[in-house]
Design a protein around this motif. Structure first.
Motif, PDB file in Angstrom:
ATOM      1  N   LYS A 185       0.909  -1.257  -0.063  1.00  0.00           N
ATOM      2  CA  LYS A 185      -0.114  -0.012   0.038  1.00  0.00           C
ATOM      3  C   LYS A 185       0.758   1.092  -0.086  1.00  0.00           C
ATOM      4  N   LYS A 186       2.136   1.294   0.834  1.00  0.00           N
ATOM      5  CA  LYS A 186       2.790   2.565   0.916  1.00  0.00           C
ATOM      6  C   LYS A 186       3.449   2.589  -0.438  1.00  0.00           C
ATOM      7  N   ARG A 187       3.842   1.368  -1.297  1.00  0.00           N
ATOM      8  CA  ARG A 187       4.473   1.408  -2.281  1.00  0.00           C
ATOM      9  C   ARG A 187       3.703   2.073  -3.570  1.00  0.00           C
ATOM     10  N   LEU A 188       2.470   1.527  -3.335  1.00  0.00           N
ATOM     11  CA  LEU A 188       1.453   2.299  -4.248  1.00  0.00           C
ATOM     12  C   LEU A 188       1.169   3.694  -4.064  1.00  0.00           C
ATOM     13  N   GLU A 189       1.277   4.262  -2.866  1.00  0.00           N
ATOM     14  CA  GLU A 189       1.037   5.627  -2.776  1.00  0.00           C
ATOM     15  C   GLU A 189       2.340   6.312  -3.308  1.00  0.00           C
ATOM     16  N   ALA A 190       3.548   5.868  -3.102  1.00  0.00           N
ATOM     17  CA  ALA A 190       4.686   6.591  -3.501  1.00  0.00           C
ATOM     18  C   ALA A 190       4.714   6.527  -5.020  1.00  0.00           C
ATOM     19  N   TYR A 277       0.950 -10.203 -14.901  1.00  0.00           N
ATOM     20  CA  TYR A 277       1.896  -9.227 -15.374  1.00  0.00           C
ATOM     21  C   TYR A 277       2.303  -8.438 -14.152  1.00  0.00           C
ATOM     22  N   LEU A 278       3.583  -7.860 -14.335  1.00  0.00           N
ATOM     23  CA  LEU A 278       4.045  -6.913 -12.797  1.00  0.00           C
ATOM     24  C   LEU A 278       3.192  -5.863 -12.688  1.00  0.00           C
ATOM     25  N   PRO A 279       2.774  -5.708 -11.671  1.00  0.00           N
ATOM     26  CA  PRO A 279       1.949  -4.505 -11.249  1.00  0.00           C
ATOM     27  C   PRO A 279       3.239  -3.294 -11.095  1.00  0.00           C
ATOM     28  N   ALA A 280       2.997  -2.117 -11.718  1.00  0.00           N
ATOM     29  CA  ALA A 280       4.261  -1.086 -11.866  1.00  0.00           C
ATOM     30  C   ALA A 280       4.472  -0.856 -10.633  1.00  0.00           C
ATOM     31  N   HIS A 281       3.793  -0.767  -9.493  1.00  0.00           N
ATOM     32  CA  HIS A 281       4.312   0.035  -8.267  1.00  0.00           C
ATOM     33  C   HIS A 281       4.881  -1.345  -7.466  1.00  0.00           C
ATOM     34  N   TRP A 282       4.983  -2.513  -8.047  1.00  0.00           N
ATOM     35  CA  TRP A 282       5.845  -3.650  -7.235  1.00  0.00           C
ATOM     36  C   TRP A 282       7.301  -3.363  -7.434  1.00  0.00           C
ATOM     37  N   LEU A 283       7.614  -2.751  -8.749  1.00  0.00           N
ATOM     38  CA  LEU A 283       9.167  -2.641  -9.072  1.00  0.00           C
ATOM     39  C   LEU A 283       9.903  -1.409  -8.389  1.00  0.00           C
ATOM     40  N   PRO A 284      11.218  -1.751  -8.084  1.00  0.00           N
ATOM     41  CA  PRO A 284      11.868  -0.895  -7.527  1.00  0.00           C
ATOM     42  C   PRO A 284      12.135   0.555  -8.425  1.00  0.00           C
ATOM     43  N   ASN A 285      11.483   1.042  -9.275  1.00  0.00           N
ATOM     44  CA  ASN A 285      11.907   2.118 -10.135  1.00  0.00           C
ATOM     45  C   ASN A 285      10.427   2.656 -10.667  1.00  0.00           C
ATOM     46  N   ARG A 286      10.322   4.052 -10.435  1.00  0.00           N
ATOM     47  CA  ARG A 286       9.140   4.402 -11.204  1.00  0.00           C
ATOM     48  C   ARG A 286       8.638   3.953 -12.646  1.00  0.00           C
ATOM     49  N   TRP A 287       9.524   3.576 -13.379  1.00  0.00           N
ATOM     50  CA  TRP A 287       9.246   3.272 -14.582  1.00  0.00           C
ATOM     51  C   TRP A 287       9.432   1.475 -14.855  1.00  0.00           C
ATOM     52  N   GLY A 288       9.896   1.079 -13.960  1.00  0.00           N
ATOM     53  CA  GLY A 288      10.269  -0.418 -14.168  1.00  0.00           C
ATOM     54  C   GLY A 288      11.405  -0.496 -15.081  1.00  0.00           C
ATOM     55  N   GLN A 289      12.147   0.419 -15.181  1.00  0.00           N
ATOM     56  CA  GLN A 289      13.505   0.134 -16.089  1.00  0.00           C
ATOM     57  C   GLN A 289      14.593  -0.273 -15.488  1.00  0.00           C
ATOM     58  N   LYS A 492       2.880  -3.409 -21.296  1.00  0.00           N
ATOM     59  CA  LYS A 492       2.557  -4.582 -21.300  1.00  0.00           C
ATOM     60  C   LYS A 492       3.005  -5.661 -22.166  1.00  0.00           C
ATOM     61  N   LYS A 493       3.229  -5.042 -23.496  1.00  0.00           N
ATOM     62  CA  LYS A 493       3.965  -5.961 -24.484  1.00  0.00           C
ATOM     63  C   LYS A 493       5.413  -6.305 -24.176  1.00  0.00           C
ATOM     64  N   TYR A 494       5.823  -5.048 -23.919  1.00  0.00           N
ATOM     65  CA  TYR A 494       7.435  -5.389 -24.130  1.00  0.00           C
ATOM     66  C   TYR A 494       7.973  -5.645 -22.538  1.00  0.00           C
ATOM     67  N   GLN A 495       7.346  -4.780 -21.496  1.00  0.00           N
ATOM     68  CA  GLN A 495       8.135  -5.052 -20.325  1.00  0.00           C
ATOM     69  C   GLN A 495       7.153  -6.309 -19.367  1.00  0.00           C
ATOM     70  N   GLY A 496       5.931  -6.484 -19.955  1.00  0.00           N
ATOM     71  CA  GLY A 496       5.090  -7.164 -19.252  1.00  0.00           C
ATOM     72  C   GLY A 496       4.543  -6.523 -17.910  1.00  0.00           C
ATOM     73  N   ILE A 497       4.404  -5.217 -17.790  1.00  0.00           N
ATOM     74  CA  ILE A 497       3.982  -4.558 -16.750  1.00  0.00           C
ATOM     75  C   ILE A 497       2.845  -3.983 -16.916  1.00  0.00           C
ATOM     76  N   VAL A 498       1.986  -3.887 -15.965  1.00  0.00           N
ATOM     77  CA  VAL A 498       0.681  -3.237 -15.879  1.00  0.00           C
ATOM     78  C   VAL A 498       0.380  -2.097 -14.789  1.00  0.00           C
ATOM     79  N   PRO A 499      -0.399  -1.105 -15.055  1.00  0.00           N
ATOM     80  CA  PRO A 499      -0.502  -0.452 -14.087  1.00  0.00           C
ATOM     81  C   PRO A 499      -1.480  -0.958 -12.858  1.00  0.00           C
ATOM     82  N   PRO A 500      -1.121  -0.293 -11.780  1.00  0.00           N
ATOM     83  CA  PRO A 500      -1.816  -0.797 -10.482  1.00  0.00           C
ATOM     84  C   PRO A 500      -3.382  -0.896 -10.636  1.00  0.00           C
TER      85      PRO A 500
END
Ligand SMILES: [Zn+2]
Length: 615
Positions: A185-190, A277-289, A492-500
């Motif tokens: 939840k804190k990750r999501l807020e950040a 797919y990886l929720p974007a806020h799970w990753l340790p970078n704002r863009w999942g890069q 989603k296509k390239y990174q396999g990442i989706v928004p929360p």
């Protein structure tokens, strides 16, 4: 990680190794060249007079422009537009000169007599045309409007007040939460707080698209993306095909990393149902890069080792690394004029927190803008930015004219920086600096994993999401009501990442990325730079140091310095493809990068046994 390029000077497109000579008969037939010189003077001399005059003014205006940009980026005072106005004026003057119809016409006329000019002259004339296309004074109002819009967009982006729990926070603060917080939840807020800047940038970005496209169209380019790709001597389609190739070469490894990350992060966050797919806020970078913060390599706690050293030490150590390779010390002005550390608590202005390296006067005035703190990330970033600085210093020499003082292509500049960042993180090197114990047992696979989570995960973002989105935006007229939708389709296509959660068009998530606003349509530079970096590193490790590419120590090796200096010395006066082939023996490809991570692929396949693959 970016360098500031005010003009996007052309890399060499038509370099050939033989020097052409001028004959007096051919010179006599050319009446069209510089009006200042009589027609009886050989074309080569006429061209040189023009180039010398052009270069003097160019350097002067470039310097003024860079100085004011520097002030705009290092001292941002809310409500005070003094710097912004000065920057706009300086950039307008620079644009008026480089884009002047007369200069463009002169350069074109000389290029029509290419066979009578030296290769170096041809390169410079092409650089003049490339710079001119960005600011053609055939349409002065459009150019003026574009510069104004760019300055305003930068101000909005960097002056933005990020807020978390009703308090102002820096992007460093938000990044730190995303790197270490386990509470979802804190990750999501950040993460959400980091995206708040987007909507306010939409109008400006749409305006910039139109202005950027219009500007280059007047010199015959289809669109801004095509123009940027031309700097490599490539068409838009060729560039996109190359990006596709890199994505495909690295896809098998990325697929394993993606699967691994979904399961490991679900475990870390205590989530039972592993998402497809990886929720974007799970990753340790704002863009999942960059996911490297996911892994801590035991035995190497660089953050802890660096903390007591202090921020200044990081910069000084970076310099020592380069001098150990035989490069000179940094000029004193680097230290007095740079902005290297975070602003003091309670400062009444802000600065751009994005690290960059500057060649202020295309001569000896080199500076870096950073916010160095004593941790592993800034340690690597410092080595990276100093790579740019040393590249500037090395091609600032009597053999390289002012107009060609840039990288062999834009990616080379990044490759050199990233190469030094990589080398500085390898274990034998860290041991040499006593940052880790020489006998520390480290897990090789975990080290490789951490590197892959930084380098490999970056490719789908840079060669995929960023490049395709900007290609769509500039060249395919992506509709204004599909900007965010397209961004997330590509993620989603390239990174396999989706928004929360669903992110509608009331958001503009691509605009939260600096480069979308102020370094447009050239993010593939970074993907290319990684590929080149591994090609160079592979060569240095195997053929110069005779060391395992996974465990090198460049420190003190003058031969490595010589190899790099050969590449850096000619700047843009050498042909980049030829140079890569000459220096490494191979064409541009991800071969070396894939080979480097080969041992990891086997490990990940083992780890992922029985897990569900979704991309
Ligand atoms: Zn960089």
């Amino acid at each position: 990680m970016k360098k500031i390029i005010l003009t996007g000077l052309s890399a060499t497109l038509l370099f050939s190794s033989c020097q052409k000579t001028t004959t007096s008969t051919s010179a006599a037939t050319t009446e069209t060249a510089a009006a200042v010189t009589p027609a009886s003077v050989p074309v080569q001399q006429q061209a040189q007079v023009f180039l010398d005059q052009y270069s003097r003014t160019y350097q002067d205006l470039y310097t003024r422009s860079a100085e004011s940009e520097w002030a705009s980026n290092t001292k941002i005072v809310e409500g005070d537009s003094t710097n912004a106005v000065a920057t706009r004026k300086a950039n307008e003057a620079f644009a008026a000169f480089t884009g002047s119809a007369e200069n463009i016409a002169q350069a074109k006329t000389f290029l029509e007599q290419k066979d009578q000019l030296t290769d170096l002259q041809v390169n410079q004339l092409e650089a003049i045309l490339y710079a001119g296309a960005n600011n053609p004074q055939i349409i002065p109002d459009v150019v003026k409007a574009r510069i104004k819009a760019e300055t305003e967009q930068t101000e909005k982006l960097y002056g933005f007040d990020y807020r978390l729990y009703q308090k102002s926070v820096s992007t460093n603060d938000l990044d730190n939460i995303l790197k270490s917080e386990k509470n979802v939840k804190k990750r999501l807020e950040a993460w959400q707080a980091s995206k708040e800047v987007g909507p306010g940038l939409k109008e400006g970005l749409l305006n910039l698209r139109q202005l950027r496209n219009q500007t280059v169209k007047s010199l015959g380019y289809d669109d801004y993306f095509t123009y940027q790709a031309s700097d490599y001597g490539m068409t838009r389609d060729e560039m996109m095909a190359l990006m596709q190739q890199l994505n495909e070469e690295l896809r098998p490894l990325y697929r394993e990393l993606h699967t691994y990350a979904r399961y490991e992060l679900a475990k870390q966050y205590g989530v039972k149902q592993v998402p497809d797919y990886l929720p974007a806020h799970w990753l340790p970078n704002r863009w999942g890069q960059d996911w490297s913060a996911m892994v801590e390599v035991k035995g190497i706690d660089l953050d802890a080792a660096l903390k007591p050293k202090g921020a200044e030490w990081l910069v000084q150590q970076g310099e020592r690394f380069y001098t150990s390779l035989g490069f000179p010390a940094l000029p004193q002005t680097f230290y007095t004029k740079s902005s290297l550390y975070p602003l003091p608590e309670g400062a009444n202005y802000k600065k751009n927190n994005h690290a960059s390296a500057w060649h202020i006067d295309l001569d000896k005035d080199v500076r870096s803008l950073m916010s160095v703190e004593p941790n592993a990330e800034w340690y690597e970033t410092t080595h990276h930015e100093l790579g740019h600085i040393y590249y500037y210093m090395t091609y600032t020499n009597p053999d390289v004219p002012v107009l060609l003082r840039s990288g062999a292509n834009r990616a080379y500049h990044e490759a050199i920086g990233s190469l030094m960042g990589l080398a500085a993180m390898q274990k034998p090197f860290l041991a040499e600096l006593n940052l880790i114990d020489r006998n520390t047992q480290t897990d090789q696979v975990q080290t490789l994993l951490k590197e892959a989570l930084s380098y490999v995960t970056f490719i789908p973002f840079s060669a995929g999401v960023m490049s395709e989105w900007e290609n769509d935006f500039y060249a395919n007229n992506l509709p204004a009501d599909q900007l965010n939708k397209r961004w997330w389709e590509l993620s989603k296509k390239y990174q396999g990442i989706v928004p929360p959660a669903e992110r509608g068009e009331n958001y503009l998530d691509p605009a939260t990325k600096t480069h979308i606003n102020d370094d447009a349509a050239q993010y593939y530079d970074y993907a290319l730079s990684y590929v080149i970096l591994f090609q160079l590193h592979d060569h240095i490790a195997k053929n110069i140091l005779h060391q395992d590419p996974h465990a090198t120590n460049y420190y003190g090796k003058k031969e490595v310095g010589d190899f790099l200096r050969d590449i850096m010395y000619p700047g843009a006066s050498a042909d980049w493809r030829q140079m890569l082939k000459d220096k490494t023996g191979e064409e541009l490809s991800a071969r070396a990068m894939v080979a480097y991570f080969q041992p990891l692929l086997e490990y990940l396949k083992e780890q992922n046994k029985g897990r569900k693959y979704t991309i």
